[in-house]
Motif scaffolding. Sequence first.
Motif, PDB file in Angstrom:
ATOM      1  N   GLY A  45       0.753  -0.975   0.075  1.00 60.05           N
ATOM      2  CA  GLY A  45       0.021  -0.004   0.173  1.00 60.05           C
ATOM      3  C   GLY A  45       0.631   1.239   0.117  1.00 60.05           C
ATOM      4  O   GLY A  45       1.949   1.266  -0.104  1.00 60.05           O
ATOM      5  N   PRO A  46       0.243   2.356   0.126  1.00 62.21           N
ATOM      6  CA  PRO A  46       0.942   3.940  -0.130  1.00 62.21           C
ATOM      7  C   PRO A  46       1.558   4.286   1.180  1.00 62.21           C
ATOM      8  O   PRO A  46       2.290   4.957   0.952  1.00 62.21           O
ATOM      9  N   ARG A  47       1.235   3.485   2.306  1.00 62.60           N
ATOM     10  CA  ARG A  47       1.784   4.104   3.509  1.00 62.60           C
ATOM     11  C   ARG A  47       2.637   3.037   4.204  1.00 62.60           C
ATOM     12  O   ARG A  47       2.294   1.892   4.299  1.00 62.60           O
ATOM     13  N   PRO A  48       3.826   3.317   4.996  1.00 64.00           N
ATOM     14  CA  PRO A  48       4.250   2.394   5.967  1.00 64.00           C
ATOM     15  C   PRO A  48       3.637   1.866   7.105  1.00 64.00           C
ATOM     16  O   PRO A  48       2.478   2.782   7.486  1.00 64.00           O
ATOM     17  N   HIS A  49       3.706   0.785   7.568  1.00 61.84           N
ATOM     18  CA  HIS A  49       2.820   0.136   8.712  1.00 61.84           C
ATOM     19  C   HIS A  49       3.499   0.553  10.106  1.00 61.84           C
ATOM     20  O   HIS A  49       4.529   0.049  10.194  1.00 61.84           O
ATOM     21  N   GLU A  50       2.418   0.942  11.042  1.00 59.86           N
ATOM     22  CA  GLU A  50       2.863   1.241  12.218  1.00 59.86           C
ATOM     23  C   GLU A  50       2.741   0.088  13.339  1.00 59.86           C
ATOM     24  O   GLU A  50       3.484   0.008  14.197  1.00 59.86           O
ATOM     25  N   ALA A  51       2.151  -1.106  12.597  1.00 59.53           N
ATOM     26  CA  ALA A  51       1.950  -2.427  13.471  1.00 59.53           C
ATOM     27  C   ALA A  51       1.606  -3.291  12.330  1.00 59.53           C
ATOM     28  O   ALA A  51       1.040  -3.177  11.470  1.00 59.53           O
ATOM     29  N   LEU A  52       1.879  -4.697  12.872  1.00 63.07           N
ATOM     30  CA  LEU A  52       1.478  -5.745  11.946  1.00 63.07           C
ATOM     31  C   LEU A  52       0.824  -6.747  13.210  1.00 63.07           C
ATOM     32  O   LEU A  52       1.298  -6.991  14.120  1.00 63.07           O
ATOM     33  N   THR A  53      -0.219  -7.152  12.654  1.00 64.85           N
ATOM     34  CA  THR A  53      -0.888  -8.222  13.382  1.00 64.85           C
ATOM     35  C   THR A  53      -0.728  -9.487  12.584  1.00 64.85           C
ATOM     36  O   THR A  53      -0.834  -9.696  11.369  1.00 64.85           O
ATOM     37  N   VAL A  54      -0.401 -10.651  13.667  1.00 69.08           N
ATOM     38  CA  VAL A  54      -0.209 -11.905  12.884  1.00 69.08           C
ATOM     39  C   VAL A  54      -0.745 -13.219  13.792  1.00 69.08           C
ATOM     40  O   VAL A  54      -1.022 -13.062  15.234  1.00 69.08           O
ATOM     41  N   THR A  55      -1.681 -13.861  13.116  1.00 75.97           N
ATOM     42  CA  THR A  55      -2.273 -14.911  13.893  1.00 75.97           C
ATOM     43  C   THR A  55      -1.608 -16.274  13.851  1.00 75.97           C
ATOM     44  O   THR A  55      -1.855 -17.306  13.249  1.00 75.97           O
ATOM     45  N   VAL A  56      -0.591 -16.382  14.721  1.00 74.67           N
ATOM     46  CA  VAL A  56       0.380 -17.425  14.872  1.00 74.67           C
ATOM     47  C   VAL A  56      -0.434 -18.547  16.008  1.00 74.67           C
ATOM     48  O   VAL A  56      -1.280 -18.085  16.707  1.00 74.67           O
ATOM     49  N   ALA A  57       0.100 -19.630  15.923  1.00 69.53           N
ATOM     50  CA  ALA A  57      -0.758 -20.730  16.637  1.00 69.53           C
ATOM     51  C   ALA A  57      -0.616 -20.391  17.970  1.00 69.53           C
ATOM     52  O   ALA A  57      -1.557 -20.861  18.836  1.00 69.53           O
ATOM     53  N   ASP A  58       0.598 -19.947  18.535  1.00 70.80           N
ATOM     54  CA  ASP A  58       0.903 -19.530  20.093  1.00 70.80           C
ATOM     55  C   ASP A  58       0.898 -17.991  20.266  1.00 70.80           C
ATOM     56  O   ASP A  58       2.001 -17.760  20.525  1.00 70.80           O
ATOM     57  N   PRO A  59      -0.265 -17.463  20.318  1.00 69.08           N
ATOM     58  CA  PRO A  59       0.095 -15.664  20.479  1.00 69.08           C
ATOM     59  C   PRO A  59       0.730 -15.500  21.595  1.00 69.08           C
ATOM     60  O   PRO A  59       1.714 -14.401  21.682  1.00 69.08           O
ATOM     61  N   GLU A  60       0.352 -16.060  22.742  1.00 67.34           N
ATOM     62  CA  GLU A  60       0.942 -15.697  24.154  1.00 67.34           C
ATOM     63  C   GLU A  60       2.558 -15.975  24.100  1.00 67.34           C
ATOM     64  O   GLU A  60       3.370 -15.086  24.566  1.00 67.34           O
ATOM     65  N   ALA A  61       2.989 -17.041  23.595  1.00 68.18           N
ATOM     66  CA  ALA A  61       4.514 -17.246  23.448  1.00 68.18           C
ATOM     67  C   ALA A  61       5.022 -16.252  22.576  1.00 68.18           C
ATOM     68  O   ALA A  61       6.084 -15.883  23.178  1.00 68.18           O
ATOM     69  N   LEU A  62       4.539 -16.046  21.471  1.00 60.90           N
ATOM     70  CA  LEU A  62       5.187 -15.042  20.606  1.00 60.90           C
ATOM     71  C   LEU A  62       5.333 -13.503  21.338  1.00 60.90           C
ATOM     72  O   LEU A  62       6.478 -12.948  21.508  1.00 60.90           O
ATOM     73  N   ALA A  63       4.267 -13.289  21.960  1.00 63.53           N
ATOM     74  CA  ALA A  63       4.318 -11.961  22.682  1.00 63.53           C
ATOM     75  C   ALA A  63       5.270 -11.908  23.751  1.00 63.53           C
ATOM     76  O   ALA A  63       6.017 -11.018  24.086  1.00 63.53           O
ATOM     77  N   ALA A  64       5.381 -12.876  24.541  1.00 66.07           N
ATOM     78  CA  ALA A  64       6.165 -12.892  25.550  1.00 66.07           C
ATOM     79  C   ALA A  64       7.437 -12.897  25.155  1.00 66.07           C
ATOM     80  O   ALA A  64       8.304 -12.417  25.744  1.00 66.07           O
ATOM     81  N   HIS A  65       7.901 -13.731  24.201  1.00 69.41           N
ATOM     82  CA  HIS A  65       9.309 -13.908  23.722  1.00 69.41           C
ATOM     83  C   HIS A  65       9.670 -12.430  23.212  1.00 69.41           C
ATOM     84  O   HIS A  65      10.768 -12.062  23.517  1.00 69.41           O
ATOM     85  N   LEU A  66       8.773 -11.977  22.435  1.00 69.46           N
ATOM     86  CA  LEU A  66       9.205 -10.562  21.892  1.00 69.46           C
ATOM     87  C   LEU A  66       9.574  -9.481  23.133  1.00 69.46           C
ATOM     88  O   LEU A  66      10.088  -8.571  23.202  1.00 69.46           O
ATOM     89  N   GLY A  67       8.446  -9.576  23.722  1.00 70.76           N
ATOM     90  CA  GLY A  67       8.667  -8.848  25.153  1.00 70.76           C
ATOM     91  C   GLY A  67       9.984  -8.835  26.038  1.00 70.76           C
ATOM     92  O   GLY A  67      10.338  -7.777  26.346  1.00 70.76           O
TER      93      GLY A  67
END
Length: 127
Positions: A99-121
């Motif tokens: 699209g025309p503008r860069p993205h401030e955020a990305l939502t990803v529907t991974v199998a284990d959202p809590e694990a990814l969020a904790a890891h990135l955190g």
Amino acid sequence: MTDVYPFEFAPRYRRLLGLLGIRPDNSRVVVADGVFSARFGRWTLTTPLSNIMSAVPTGPYRAVKAIGVRLSLRDSGLTFGSALDGVCVAFREPVRVLGPRPHEALTVTVADPEALAAHLGSLISRP
């Protein structure tokens, strides 16, 4: 160390996503060597971990707003969606993918959202 987070593919949407070339074998989030990379079929977003401001489990979403590659009409967010729960990853500096503008955020529907969020955190550097 390389950590791989596969996308959750809700059976109801698997056929539709397959028609778009989005399949479990070509969709994943990888966190390795100081880099966050999300691949969803032919679309890829890659950014340094230092560019990640937050990662929060979110959902459930409405399918009409979450399935497929979606640009948000409210903000400059992007979704790589194959299920109805995921993680919203916010960036310090927007990242351009689609699209025309860069993205401030990305939502990803991974199998284990809590694990990814904790890891990135655990890897996010605080300013």
